[in-house]
Scaffold this motif. Structure first.
Motif, mmCIF file in Angstrom:
data_model
loop_
_atom_site.group_PDB
_atom_site.id
_atom_site.type_symbol
_atom_site.label_atom_id
_atom_site.label_comp_id
_atom_site.label_asym_id
_atom_site.label_seq_id
_atom_site.Cartn_x
_atom_site.Cartn_y
_atom_site.Cartn_z
ATOM 1 N N GLN A 283 0.817 -1.199 0.000
ATOM 2 C CA GLN A 283 0.000 0.000 0.000
ATOM 3 C C GLN A 283 0.859 1.261 0.000
ATOM 4 O OE1 GLN A 283 -3.129 -0.431 -0.441
ATOM 5 N NE2 GLN A 283 -3.178 -2.641 -0.016
ATOM 6 N N GLN A 284 0.282 2.356 -0.488
ATOM 7 C CA GLN A 284 0.919 3.655 -0.355
ATOM 8 C C GLN A 284 0.944 4.032 1.124
ATOM 9 O OE1 GLN A 284 2.312 5.210 -2.781
ATOM 10 N NE2 GLN A 284 1.240 4.836 -4.699
ATOM 11 N N ALA B 103 2.827 -4.958 -3.869
ATOM 12 C CA ALA B 103 1.999 -3.924 -4.486
ATOM 13 C C ALA B 103 1.124 -4.517 -5.591
ATOM 14 C CB ALA B 103 2.882 -2.811 -5.035
ATOM 15 N N ASN C 75 -1.864 -2.449 -6.812
ATOM 16 C CA ASN C 75 -1.312 -1.094 -6.822
ATOM 17 C C ASN C 75 -0.214 -1.005 -7.877
ATOM 18 O OD1 ASN C 75 -0.272 1.437 -6.224
ATOM 19 N ND2 ASN C 75 -0.373 1.141 -4.011
ATOM 20 N N THR C 76 -0.612 -0.848 -9.132
ATOM 21 C CA THR C 76 0.359 -0.871 -10.228
ATOM 22 C C THR C 76 1.253 0.362 -10.232
ATOM 23 O OG1 THR C 76 -1.276 0.118 -11.720
ATOM 24 C CG2 THR C 76 -1.147 -2.281 -11.672
ATOM 25 N N GLU C 77 0.717 1.500 -9.807
ATOM 26 C CA GLU C 77 1.520 2.728 -9.802
ATOM 27 C C GLU C 77 2.722 2.579 -8.870
ATOM 28 O OE1 GLU C 77 0.995 7.539 -8.944
ATOM 29 O OE2 GLU C 77 -0.712 6.173 -8.782
ATOM 30 N N LEU C 78 2.484 2.076 -7.680
ATOM 31 C CA LEU C 78 3.581 1.867 -6.735
ATOM 32 C C LEU C 78 4.547 0.816 -7.267
ATOM 33 C CD1 LEU C 78 4.981 2.241 -3.999
ATOM 34 C CD2 LEU C 78 3.360 0.579 -3.033
ATOM 35 N N SER D 296 2.102 -6.089 -14.136
ATOM 36 C CA SER D 296 1.500 -4.769 -13.978
ATOM 37 C C SER D 296 0.605 -4.436 -15.181
ATOM 38 C CB SER D 296 2.597 -3.711 -13.827
ATOM 39 O OG SER D 296 2.049 -2.425 -13.729
#
Length: 654
Positions: free
Chosen positions: A155-156, A186, A191-194, A214
């Motif tokens: 997680q962010q 991730a 959570n692909t951005e992370l 991703s």
């Protein structure tokens, strides 16, 4: 037994009434003062308010506002003293979080360390503490591993965690191996951005499969087609199969032509082929398509998970293939097959295949336990159902002990002023470590207050499901009767929806901003009000049961008319929306139980099933008469021309 003289008894009772009246006045004063302070205003207070059990909540609210208005050392000392005096009070948690964040902004690291907890549950608070250690030079050998433990998540994390993570990076702790490990977490969390950001620090060869993963999450179809076109590209099987399953659930027809290409180009093994066929079959089953059966027949049992076992049975039921349904029910894992759902369908298949004598004992057994499948079993046997009811014993002494706890007193007061979030925290504190007997009496207390959501949740957690008077309280009966008369539908139908939607909490608000007892969206409620020539409600007025219930009942009536009198379709529309239900209507009539079992949304299917049971339980409690659910379980058929016009969005339909 000691009996008080009459005049003393009158004095005691009058004293109790007077004390209650005084407490009612304080409660009103406190509620008004708290609302004013939380809005940033100043609230006067009577001397009596300072002795009210919730007064610390007002103090905490004032201190939280002061953090914004006058931060500084004097306020720091005041807050620290208040926190010491009120340690463990749920009201202290929000104040401490705000204060520690403010201390970090002001870089008051020594004060922050002195007033924070090493094992804080909040990531931001933990990172504030790490920053304080780093800034004061008090770094311990164990700190690196502790910060790594926070960092290692899919997680962010809050902005407060950036400095300690930069400290890790400067010391070489964020190795490519660790970056890869966190990127995997991730991706597992979607959570692909992370993940993409982390993979910039991973060698290209090791990052490549994860980059494909991703893309599979972000653009499943193009990613699958690219992998088919480039079979030498490495990708892990689990994410590829997950992307395939996701696509299959939405557009199986578009995916089906890719299956032979996937088999040929990527040279997948027999197990993998079976999994892709299983996923594609699921997509067709969710769409209630006959193609599901032919695909499921190609999938060996050992390639099926529990969900696939369920959906291939549902597919057979929808297509009327009862022999196949019986065969696939028999192939279920024993624990799954023993569930009431699949016991019922085993009996239903036996009955339909002409073996009613074998089905009846199963139906009769299911009728001995409360729930939806007991209702269905009685319906199939053409019997009326008497729910199983067994009252839990009341222990007034134990209830008095519970009410002597300050946490329980605060929970009750907070509930009565409609601060259920804070009330829940006090409730949990009061019952931490409590045994089952104590929790049962707490459930009885909550029921007496009207806090039915606590009662029902607690009894369900303990699997105590036979005290129907506690689980199905006769709440808001006047409003339900008025709504039933206004809309022309049975009161138990309104009751069943209310119990499922809000559990009788008038101030309930959902994540989608559905409001009140029947969880109405404001635009929908306003539209219904106009159609039924009622005053147009505001957001706040929908928390009034006298307004919410008639409008909700009218909406239920509109949807029931729209769907040809089939209340189970109304329930589906209430939960998933009428457009979804319109998509699920069969071209040919289906029995109600078969239609409900094949509702593709798990939440909506469960919602309908629970309310059918709620209606049955309430009807029995209200009347004392055995219940017949046949008016709920009408066949689902092609809608009438008028209903069909509604389904196409006729202006007269809501």
């Amino acid at each position: 037994m000691l009996r008080l003289p009459a005049f003393l008894l009158c004095l005691c009772l009058s004293g109790t009434v007077a004390a209650q009246a005084a407490n009612d006045v304080l409660r009103v004063e406190f509620r008004s003062a708290l609302k004013t302070v939380e809005a940033g205003g100043e609230a006067a207070e009577s001397p009596g308010l300072r002795s009210y059990i919730l007064y610390p909540y007002l103090q905490a609210a004032r201190l939280r506002q002061a953090i914004k208005a006058r931060p500084g050392e004097a306020l720091d000392a005041e807050i620290a003293g208040w926190l010491r005096a009120n340690a463990g009070l749920p009201a202290a948690r929000a104040l401490q979080r705000d204060w520690l964040g403010n201390l970090a902004e002001r870089q008051q690291w020594t004060t922050l360390l002195a007033n924070s907890e090493p094992a804080a549950a909040d990531d931001a608070l933990r990172c504030h503490r790490y920053n304080a250690w780093l800034q004061t030079g008090g770094v311990e050998d164990s700190l690196r591993d502790e910060i790594l433990g926070v960092w290692m998540t899919g997680q962010q994390l809050p902005q407060a965690c950036v400095p300690p993570f930069q400290w890790l990076q400067q010391r070489g702790a964020l190795t490519p191996e660790r970056l890869e490990q966190r990127a995997r977490l991730a991706l597992e969390a979607g959570n692909t951005e992370l993940a993409d950001w982390l993979l910039r620090g991973v060698p290209a060869a090791r990052a490549a499969p994860l980059k494909h993963w991703s893309r599979l999450l972000r653009e499943p179809r193009p990613a699958i087609e690219a992998l088919i076109a480039a079979p030498q590209e490495k990708v892990e099987w689990a994410p590829l199969e997950a992307a395939w399953a996701k696509l299959a659930r939405g557009k199986p027809d578009e995916l089906a032509p890719l299956l032979p290409k996937m088999i040929e180009r990527r040279r997948i093994d027999a197990r993998q082929i079976a999994e892709l066929r299983r996923d594609l079959a699921m997509g067709y089953a969710l769409d209630r398509r006959a193609e599901a059966l032919s695909l499921y027949k190609l999938v060996p049992d050992d390639a099926l998970d529990d969900k696939a076992h369920e959906w291939r049975v549902r597919a057979a039921l929808w297509q009327g293939q009862w022999e196949l349904a019986a065969q696939w029910l028999h192939a279920m894992p024993p624990a799954q097959a023993a569930e009431p759902r699949w016991s019922y369908w085993r009996a239903r298949a036996l009955e339909t295949l002409g073996r009613r004598a074998q089905a009846e004992p199963i139906y009769n057994t299911l009728m001995q336990e409360n729930g939806y499948y007991a209702v269905l079993s009685a319906w199939r046997l053409q019997k009326k159902l008497v729910p199983v009811s067994q009252k839990l014993v009341a222990d007034e002494g134990l209830q008095q002990q519970l009410m002597a706890r300050p946490e329980m007193q605060r929970a009750r007061e907070l509930f009565l002023i409609e601060r259920t979030d804070l009330a829940g925290a006090e409730w949990r504190a009061a019952l931490q470590g409590a045994d089952e007997l104590t929790r049962v009496q707490a459930a009885r207390l909550a029921s007496a207050w009207g806090w039915h959501i606590q009662t029902v949740s607690m009894l369900n957690q303990m699997n105590l499901t036979r005290d129907l008077t506690l689980l199905y309280p006769q709440a808001f009966t006047r409003e339900i009767e008025a709504g039933a008369k206004f809309a022309g539908i049975p009161g138990p139908w309104i009751y069943g929806v209310m119990r499922q939607e809000s559990l009788f909490l008038p101030t309930a608000v959902s994540r989608s901003q559905a409001l009140g007892l029947l969880q109405l969206l404001l635009p929908t409620a306003q539209q219904v009000a106009r159609k039924w020539k009622q005053p147009v409600p505001t957001r706040e007025s929908l928390f009034d049961p006298a307004i919410n219930v008639p409008l909700g009942a009218a909406y239920l009536r509109d949807q029931t008319d729209r769907f040809g009198g089939r209340f189970i379709l109304t329930l589906g529309a209430y939960n998933a929306g009428p457009n979804a239900v319109a998509r699920w209507l069969p071209q040919e009539p289906r029995d109600a139980d078969v239609w409900i079992e094949n509702v593709p949304y798990n939440e909506t299917r469960g919602y309908i099933q629970k309310i059918v049971w709620h209606i049955t339980a309430d009807g029995w409690l209200a009347s004392g008469e055995p219940q017949d659910a046949s008016n709920l379980l009408l066949p689902v058929s092609v809608p009438t021309p008028a209903a069909a016009a509604c389904l196409k969005g006729s202006p007269g339909c809501v």
